[in-house]
Design an enzyme around this catalytic site. Structure first.
Site, short mmCIF file in Angstrom:
data_model
loop_
_atom_site.label_atom_id
_atom_site.label_comp_id
_atom_site.label_asym_id
_atom_site.label_seq_id
_atom_site.Cartn_x
_atom_site.Cartn_y
_atom_site.Cartn_z
N ASP A 75 0.85 -1.20 0.00
CA ASP A 75 0.00 0.00 0.00
C ASP A 75 0.88 1.25 0.00
O ASP A 75 2.05 1.19 0.36
CB ASP A 75 -0.95 0.01 1.21
N GLU A 94 0.06 -0.97 5.92
CA GLU A 94 1.15 -0.40 6.73
C GLU A 94 0.94 1.08 6.94
O GLU A 94 1.14 1.60 8.03
CB GLU A 94 2.50 -0.67 6.06
N1 BES Z 1 8.78 3.10 5.50
C1 BES Z 1 8.17 4.01 6.40
C2 BES Z 1 8.96 4.18 7.68
C3 BES Z 1 10.38 4.69 7.52
C4 BES Z 1 10.71 5.61 6.56
C5 BES Z 1 11.34 4.24 8.39
C6 BES Z 1 12.03 6.04 6.43
C7 BES Z 1 12.64 4.71 8.28
C8 BES Z 1 12.98 5.60 7.28
C9 BES Z 1 6.76 3.53 6.72
O1 BES Z 1 6.05 3.20 5.55
C10 BES Z 1 5.99 4.64 7.37
O2 BES Z 1 5.73 5.62 6.74
N2 BES Z 1 5.60 4.45 8.64
C11 BES Z 1 4.74 5.37 9.34
C12 BES Z 1 4.18 4.74 10.57
C13 BES Z 1 2.81 4.13 10.45
C14 BES Z 1 2.33 3.70 11.81
C15 BES Z 1 1.81 4.91 9.71
C16 BES Z 1 5.52 6.58 9.82
O3 BES Z 1 6.71 6.46 10.16
O4 BES Z 1 4.91 7.64 9.88
MN MN Z 2 7.18 1.98 4.30
MN MN Z 3 5.36 5.11 4.61
#
Ligand code: BES
Ligand code: MN
Ligand code: MN
Length: 457
Positions: free
Chosen positions: A88, A152
């Site tokens: 997604d 995710e």
């Molecule tokens: N891939 C990201 C997280 C990420 C990005 C980790 C760059 C390290 C470096 C992930 O898809 C993301 O966006 N996670 C969300 C958290 C989620 C609970 C919605 C975030 O970090 O905001």
């Molecule tokens: Mn991600």
């Molecule tokens: Mn993300």
């Protein structure tokens, strides 16, 4: 290794075309209008797995978006690698800031521009192509399992239940994830820490209707003014968060760990330049890198209320709202922080307004050991393909399933990502370097070979 490189050179164009096909599916998990497209992305993955000589690829429906599971088990003597990724993507808006449409991938200056190019379709698809490379070279060094979710970006609501219900199916020696960044294309790194998240929404209510700001202004508490005062008081003059108990469980880094972070290549003036800001600002006593990774934060993500249309309407609004996120570090727990926030925020309110606080999805922080077969295999694989030893880094983003998998499956995750912080994930013009895509495939193939080697030791 030469064989892997040769295969990549020969098949580069097709590897790109396939990724473009994946990127053309607008699998926006947050927006219900795209529900069918989200499912289509999952089905597309199943078809790709079927072409890979995999034992089985299954689509598991959930109350939300489906989970894709695939596996190839060759021998109980081989280590098993469980690969996690998400198909997604974030909503692409604001659309008018994209140079090319978000779901029509375009290559400019050696980079693939599209929503999901880096986060996470491009990085996830590297794993399927690494399997193809190994398959064509007649070699599957490890057993592999894939678990790929479509939620995710909206909090992984159904993955924990799925994991608990399929513990045996998901058993493995290590989890491998490519959904993070590395320092630079000539400075490989492996992520060893991620922050957690507590995400709150607040509503402040004043009078029973919007009022004339001349007739009532000055005498009636304005909910937007009240909200701004409350938010402003959440940090002190040193940019420390003022919620009582907020820092209670925060693990401070040792001097040696901080010194190691300070040695990481980082150019403050380039950082400012890339973001178009004249200076950086944050918690007193910590460097920019520390503020963005090992320290907790509190940020307003959105704030609204009152009149925002054209021209000037003189109005004292009845309501004001904000979405506030807190990034958490070990050993903070999102549930506890959400409770502390709620209690404190309600106390802050003036008696003339009503305050409601709700909690959105959260997630726990994670730290990963560098002393495990999986980490060693990843470090060796990166050394093989980049010619440099990777630097262990802590990152500021969140991948809550890392802590969940550790709790439910008892497994460590290796965060071997190939994005760059400048790839504009979640922003307009997200992109992923073709160099990164191909290097990622090569390094992942090497990881499987190195992991088999680690297991033999
Ligand atoms: N891939 C990201 C997280 C990420 C990005 C980790 C760059 C390290 C470096 C992930 O898809 C993301 O966006 N996670 C969300 C958290 C989620 C609970 C919605 C975030 O970090 O905001
Ligand atoms: Mn991600
Ligand atoms: Mn993300």
């Amino acid at each position: 290794m030469e064989e892997i490189r040769q295969y990549l050179v020969q098949h580069k164009d097709r590897f790109l075309q396939e990724l473009f096909e994946f990127l053309r599916i607008p699998s926006i998990s947050a927006d219900s209008r795209y529900k069918a497209d989200v499912t289509r992305a999952a089905e597309w993955l199943i078809q790709r797995f079927e072409e890979l000589g995999i034992d089985r690829a299954t689509l598991y429906p959930t109350p939300g978006h489906p989970i894709v599971y695939a596996e190839r088990i060759l021998s109980p003597d081989k280590p098993t690698v469980l690969i996690y990724g998400h198909y997604d993507v974030q909503p692409p808006d604001p659309l008018d800031l994209w140079k090319s449409p978000p779901f029509e991938p375009e290559v400019r200056d050696g980079k693939i521009y599209a929503r999901g190019a880096c986060d996470d379709k491009g990085q996830l698809y590297m794993h399927l192509k690494a399997m193809e490379v190994l398959h064509q070279l007649g070699e599957w060094p490890c057993n592999v399992k894939f678990v790929i979710e479509g939620e995710e970006e909206v909090g992984s609501n159904n993955l924990e239940d799925f994991t608990r219900a399929h513990k045996d199916m998901l058993s493995a020696d290590v989890i491998l994830v490519s959904d993070t960044s590395m320092i630079a294309n000539d400075t490989p790194s492996i992520t060893v820490g991620l922050r957690g998240l507590a995400y709150m929404e607040v509503a402040v209510t004043g009078p029973n209707r919007d009022l004339h700001s001349g007739v009532y202004g000055g005498a009636v508490e304005n909910p937007i003014n009240a909200l701004c005062e409350m938010i402003a008081s959440l940090k002190d003059e040193n940019n420390r968060i003022t919620i009582p108990g907020f820092y209670e469980d925060v693990v401070e880094l040792s001097e040696a760990e901080r010194a190691a972070m300070a040695r990481q290549p980082f150019n403050e003036s380039e950082y400012r330049k890339e973001l178009g800001i004249p200076c950086t600002r944050g918690e007193m006593g910590y460097s920019t890198l520390e503020r963005a990774s090992i320290r907790p934060t509190l940020d307003v993500n959105g704030i609204w209320g009152g009149y925002t249309g054209e021209g000037a309407k003189t109005v004292l609004p009845a309501k004001a709202f904000a979405k506030i996120s807190m990034r958490l570090v070990p050993n903070q727990r999102s549930e506890k922080i959400a409770a502390l926030f709620t209690e404190h925020f309600k106390k802050l309110a003036s008696p003339c307004v009503k305050v409601e606080v709700t909690t959105h999805h959260g997630g726990e922080p994670a730290v990963v050991s560098t002393d495990s077969p999986g980490y060693r295999a990843a470090a060796k694989a990166m050394q093989d393909t980049f010619g440099k030893e990777p630097i262990p880094t802590r990152e500021g983003g969140s991948i809550p399933i890392v802590a969940m998998f550790k709790e439910v499956l008892g497994l460590e995750t290796v965060l071997m990502g190939f994005g760059l912080n400048s790839d504009a994930i979640h922003s307009p013009n997200e992109h992923f370097g073709i160099f990164n895509y191909l290097k990622g495939i090569e390094t992942i193939a090497r990881f499987h070979q190195r992991m088999a080697g680690e297991a033999r030791q």
